[in-house]
Motif scaffolding. Structure first.
Motif, PDB file in Angstrom:
ATOM      1  N   ASN A 293       3.697 -75.438   7.127  1.00  0.00           N
ATOM      2  CA  ASN A 293       3.423 -75.562   5.690  1.00  0.00           C
ATOM      3  C   ASN A 293       4.604 -75.000   4.911  1.00  0.00           C
ATOM      4  O   ASN A 293       4.685 -73.796   4.660  1.00  0.00           O
ATOM      5  CB  ASN A 293       2.141 -74.820   5.328  1.00  0.00           C
ATOM      6  N   ARG A 294       5.533 -75.871   4.489  1.00  0.00           N
ATOM      7  CA  ARG A 294       6.768 -75.420   3.845  1.00  0.00           C
ATOM      8  C   ARG A 294       6.529 -74.826   2.460  1.00  0.00           C
ATOM      9  O   ARG A 294       7.421 -74.189   1.898  1.00  0.00           O
ATOM     10  CB  ARG A 294       7.769 -76.576   3.760  1.00  0.00           C
ATOM     11  N   GLU A 295       5.324 -74.998   1.893  1.00  0.00           N
ATOM     12  CA  GLU A 295       5.018 -74.347   0.619  1.00  0.00           C
ATOM     13  C   GLU A 295       5.056 -72.827   0.759  1.00  0.00           C
ATOM     14  O   GLU A 295       5.304 -72.109  -0.215  1.00  0.00           O
ATOM     15  CB  GLU A 295       3.634 -74.790   0.124  1.00  0.00           C
ATOM     16  N   LEU A 296       4.843 -72.354   1.984  1.00  0.00           N
ATOM     17  CA  LEU A 296       4.861 -70.911   2.235  1.00  0.00           C
ATOM     18  C   LEU A 296       6.259 -70.316   2.097  1.00  0.00           C
ATOM     19  O   LEU A 296       6.416 -69.093   2.012  1.00  0.00           O
ATOM     20  CB  LEU A 296       4.304 -70.610   3.628  1.00  0.00           C
ATOM     21  N   LEU A 297       7.294 -71.191   2.071  1.00  0.00           N
ATOM     22  CA  LEU A 297       8.657 -70.692   1.893  1.00  0.00           C
ATOM     23  C   LEU A 297       8.877 -70.080   0.515  1.00  0.00           C
ATOM     24  O   LEU A 297       9.874 -69.391   0.289  1.00  0.00           O
ATOM     25  CB  LEU A 297       9.664 -71.828   2.121  1.00  0.00           C
ATOM     26  N   LYS A 298       7.944 -70.320  -0.391  1.00  0.00           N
ATOM     27  CA  LYS A 298       8.037 -69.732  -1.730  1.00  0.00           C
ATOM     28  C   LYS A 298       7.505 -68.303  -1.773  1.00  0.00           C
ATOM     29  O   LYS A 298       7.736 -67.586  -2.747  1.00  0.00           O
ATOM     30  CB  LYS A 298       7.261 -70.593  -2.725  1.00  0.00           C
ATOM     31  N   GLU A 299       6.790 -67.898  -0.722  1.00  0.00           N
ATOM     32  CA  GLU A 299       6.183 -66.569  -0.703  1.00  0.00           C
ATOM     33  C   GLU A 299       7.167 -65.531  -0.173  1.00  0.00           C
ATOM     34  O   GLU A 299       7.890 -65.776   0.795  1.00  0.00           O
ATOM     35  CB  GLU A 299       4.915 -66.588   0.157  1.00  0.00           C
ATOM     36  N   GLN A 300       7.146 -64.355  -0.806  1.00  0.00           N
ATOM     37  CA  GLN A 300       8.098 -63.313  -0.450  1.00  0.00           C
ATOM     38  C   GLN A 300       7.916 -62.840   0.989  1.00  0.00           C
ATOM     39  O   GLN A 300       8.889 -62.510   1.676  1.00  0.00           O
ATOM     40  CB  GLN A 300       7.972 -62.128  -1.404  1.00  0.00           C
ATOM     41  N   SER A 301       6.677 -62.809   1.471  1.00  0.00           N
ATOM     42  CA  SER A 301       6.429 -62.352   2.840  1.00  0.00           C
ATOM     43  C   SER A 301       7.103 -63.280   3.852  1.00  0.00           C
ATOM     44  O   SER A 301       7.651 -62.828   4.863  1.00  0.00           O
ATOM     45  CB  SER A 301       4.922 -62.278   3.117  1.00  0.00           C
ATOM     46  N   THR A 302       7.080 -64.579   3.557  1.00  0.00           N
ATOM     47  CA  THR A 302       7.737 -65.555   4.439  1.00  0.00           C
ATOM     48  C   THR A 302       9.249 -65.418   4.359  1.00  0.00           C
ATOM     49  O   THR A 302       9.941 -65.406   5.386  1.00  0.00           O
ATOM     50  CB  THR A 302       7.330 -66.992   4.048  1.00  0.00           C
ATOM     51  N   ILE A 303       9.760 -65.291   3.141  1.00  0.00           N
ATOM     52  CA  ILE A 303      11.207 -65.127   2.951  1.00  0.00           C
ATOM     53  C   ILE A 303      11.703 -63.888   3.694  1.00  0.00           C
ATOM     54  O   ILE A 303      12.722 -63.925   4.400  1.00  0.00           O
ATOM     55  CB  ILE A 303      11.541 -65.040   1.448  1.00  0.00           C
ATOM     56  N   SER A 304      10.966 -62.789   3.556  1.00  0.00           N
ATOM     57  CA  SER A 304      11.362 -61.537   4.206  1.00  0.00           C
ATOM     58  C   SER A 304      11.346 -61.672   5.728  1.00  0.00           C
ATOM     59  O   SER A 304      12.235 -61.157   6.418  1.00  0.00           O
ATOM     60  CB  SER A 304      10.431 -60.402   3.779  1.00  0.00           C
ATOM     61  N   ALA A 305      10.335 -62.367   6.251  1.00  0.00           N
ATOM     62  CA  ALA A 305      10.238 -62.554   7.700  1.00  0.00           C
ATOM     63  C   ALA A 305      11.419 -63.361   8.230  1.00  0.00           C
ATOM     64  O   ALA A 305      12.021 -63.014   9.257  1.00  0.00           O
ATOM     65  CB  ALA A 305       8.922 -63.241   8.056  1.00  0.00           C
ATOM     66  N   ILE A 306      11.770 -64.427   7.519  1.00  0.00           N
ATOM     67  CA  ILE A 306      12.903 -65.253   7.933  1.00  0.00           C
ATOM     68  C   ILE A 306      14.193 -64.443   7.875  1.00  0.00           C
ATOM     69  O   ILE A 306      15.019 -64.481   8.804  1.00  0.00           O
ATOM     70  CB  ILE A 306      13.007 -66.512   7.044  1.00  0.00           C
ATOM     71  N   GLU A 307      14.378 -63.690   6.813  1.00  0.00           N
ATOM     72  CA  GLU A 307      15.587 -62.873   6.674  1.00  0.00           C
ATOM     73  C   GLU A 307      15.660 -61.812   7.769  1.00  0.00           C
ATOM     74  O   GLU A 307      16.755 -61.511   8.274  1.00  0.00           O
ATOM     75  CB  GLU A 307      15.614 -62.227   5.293  1.00  0.00           C
ATOM     76  N   ASP A 308      14.517 -61.258   8.164  1.00  0.00           N
ATOM     77  CA  ASP A 308      14.499 -60.267   9.245  1.00  0.00           C
ATOM     78  C   ASP A 308      14.908 -60.896  10.579  1.00  0.00           C
ATOM     79  O   ASP A 308      15.605 -60.267  11.382  1.00  0.00           O
ATOM     80  CB  ASP A 308      13.104 -59.644   9.373  1.00  0.00           C
ATOM     81  N   VAL A 309      14.475 -62.127  10.806  1.00  0.00           N
ATOM     82  CA  VAL A 309      14.859 -62.824  12.039  1.00  0.00           C
ATOM     83  C   VAL A 309      16.367 -63.063  12.061  1.00  0.00           C
ATOM     84  O   VAL A 309      17.031 -62.802  13.078  1.00  0.00           O
ATOM     85  CB  VAL A 309      14.111 -64.169  12.173  1.00  0.00           C
ATOM     86  N   ILE A 310      16.918 -63.533  10.954  1.00  0.00           N
ATOM     87  CA  ILE A 310      18.357 -63.808  10.894  1.00  0.00           C
ATOM     88  C   ILE A 310      19.161 -62.526  11.083  1.00  0.00           C
ATOM     89  O   ILE A 310      20.183 -62.509  11.790  1.00  0.00           O
ATOM     90  CB  ILE A 310      18.729 -64.490   9.553  1.00  0.00           C
ATOM     91  N   GLU A 311      18.698 -61.443  10.484  1.00  0.00           N
ATOM     92  CA  GLU A 311      19.355 -60.148  10.672  1.00  0.00           C
ATOM     93  C   GLU A 311      19.304 -59.730  12.139  1.00  0.00           C
ATOM     94  O   GLU A 311      20.283 -59.211  12.689  1.00  0.00           O
ATOM     95  CB  GLU A 311      18.685 -59.087   9.794  1.00  0.00           C
ATOM     96  N   GLY A 312      18.159 -59.974  12.785  1.00  0.00           N
ATOM     97  CA  GLY A 312      18.023 -59.647  14.200  1.00  0.00           C
ATOM     98  C   GLY A 312      18.955 -60.462  15.074  1.00  0.00           C
ATOM     99  O   GLY A 312      19.533 -59.943  16.040  1.00  0.00           O
ATOM    100  N   ILE A 313      19.116 -61.748  14.741  1.00  0.00           N
ATOM    101  CA  ILE A 313      20.059 -62.590  15.480  1.00  0.00           C
ATOM    102  C   ILE A 313      21.481 -62.096  15.273  1.00  0.00           C
ATOM    103  O   ILE A 313      22.270 -61.986  16.214  1.00  0.00           O
ATOM    104  CB  ILE A 313      19.942 -64.067  15.032  1.00  0.00           C
TER     105      ILE A 313
END
Length: 268
Positions: free
Chosen positions: A11-31
């Motif tokens: 559900n790409r609408e969830l990309l507007k939510e801060q919790s989703t944005i933060s989770a994605i950014e945390d993954v990229i930081e981990g990589i």
């Protein structure tokens, strides 16, 4: 975090939510720091972490375009560039570039080359001039990617599995490795070898040829080849890869590599 990524993928609408944005950014930081990988070895095999790859794909739509100035050079992109190479212990020759979200281990040498987001490049590896490491590709320790080598990514077009180059492999000039092909430890690809998932890799070292696809066995010495295929318009030559020998197991890998190249008359 994995659950958040999986839900946003559906559900790409969830990309507007801060919790989703933060989770994605945390993954990229981990990589970026090498704590999370798109694929990782398990025994003699590899496991692809699909949810991590999905996070890399979804990182693009949550980013905004911006101008990046590097001295007299200017870029216009969504992705930040990797920095702090001195602290990381990485040698970077102008004009080498790695994107933020790619892991580059201490001891890596980057000649003028490119490493894309999601990639993992382990210690002691040389990324030679104009070589490219595609998104999410996994490059092992003490690998040599020679000049002009193209290691495919998984983003454009979206691929199921990343390319994997295992420890000690030598990839010769202008080789192309794409579509999730795996090159085993200490294998040698001679110049201009092209490997896709459908490329025939033919072992011609025995009495009868043995055909495989998608994987180069450990310590194999590989050169470009061709075979005859019949089409409606006639018989034509189709490219393949030929395993013509084995690189000897040795503690002195440089000597072993030179011996393999001389013995099999392989151009790199």
């Amino acid at each position: 975090m994995k659950d958040i990524i999986e839900k946003a993928w559906l559900n790409r609408e969830l990309l507007k939510e801060q919790s989703t944005i933060s989770a994605i950014e945390d993954v990229i930081e981990g990589i970026d720091k090498g704590h999370i990988r798109v694929a990782e070895p398990k025994g003699t095999d590899w496991i692809v972490n699909e949810w991590v790859k999905k996070a890399v794909v979804m990182y693009f739509p949550i980013r905004q375009m911006e101008t990046i100035e590097v001295g007299p050079f200017e870029f216009h992109d969504k992705m930040a560039l990797k920095t702090n190479y001195k602290e990381l212990g990485v040698r970077v020759v102008p004009h080498a570039i790695a994107r933020y979200g790619a892991y580059v281990a201490s001891g890596v040498i980057m000649m003028p080359s490119y490493i894309n987001i999601g990639a993992y490049v382990d210690s002691g590896t040389m990324v030679d001039t104009w070589a490219t490491v595609g998104s999410c590709a996994q490059i092992g320790k003490d690998v040599h990617l020679s000049g002009g080598v193209g290691i495919g990514g998984v983003l454009e077009p979206l691929q199921a599995a990343p390319v994997i180059i295992e420890d000690g492999a030598f990839i010769g000039s202008r080789c192309i490795v794409v579509e999730g092909v795996r090159v085993g430890k200490e294998a040698v690809l001679g110049a201009n070898v092209v490997l896709t998932k459908s490329t025939k890799i033919i072992d011609v070292t025995g009495d009868d040829p043995k055909e495989i696809k998608g994987y180069v066995p450990e310590r194999s010495v590989v050169i470009p080849g061709s075979y005859t295929k019949t089409f409606p318009a006639g018989d034509y030559q189709v490219p393949c890869a030929l395993i013509i020998g084995k690189r000897k197991a040795s503690t002195d890998l440089k000597t072993s590599l030179n011996d393999a190249l001389r013995t099999h008359n392989v151009a790199v």
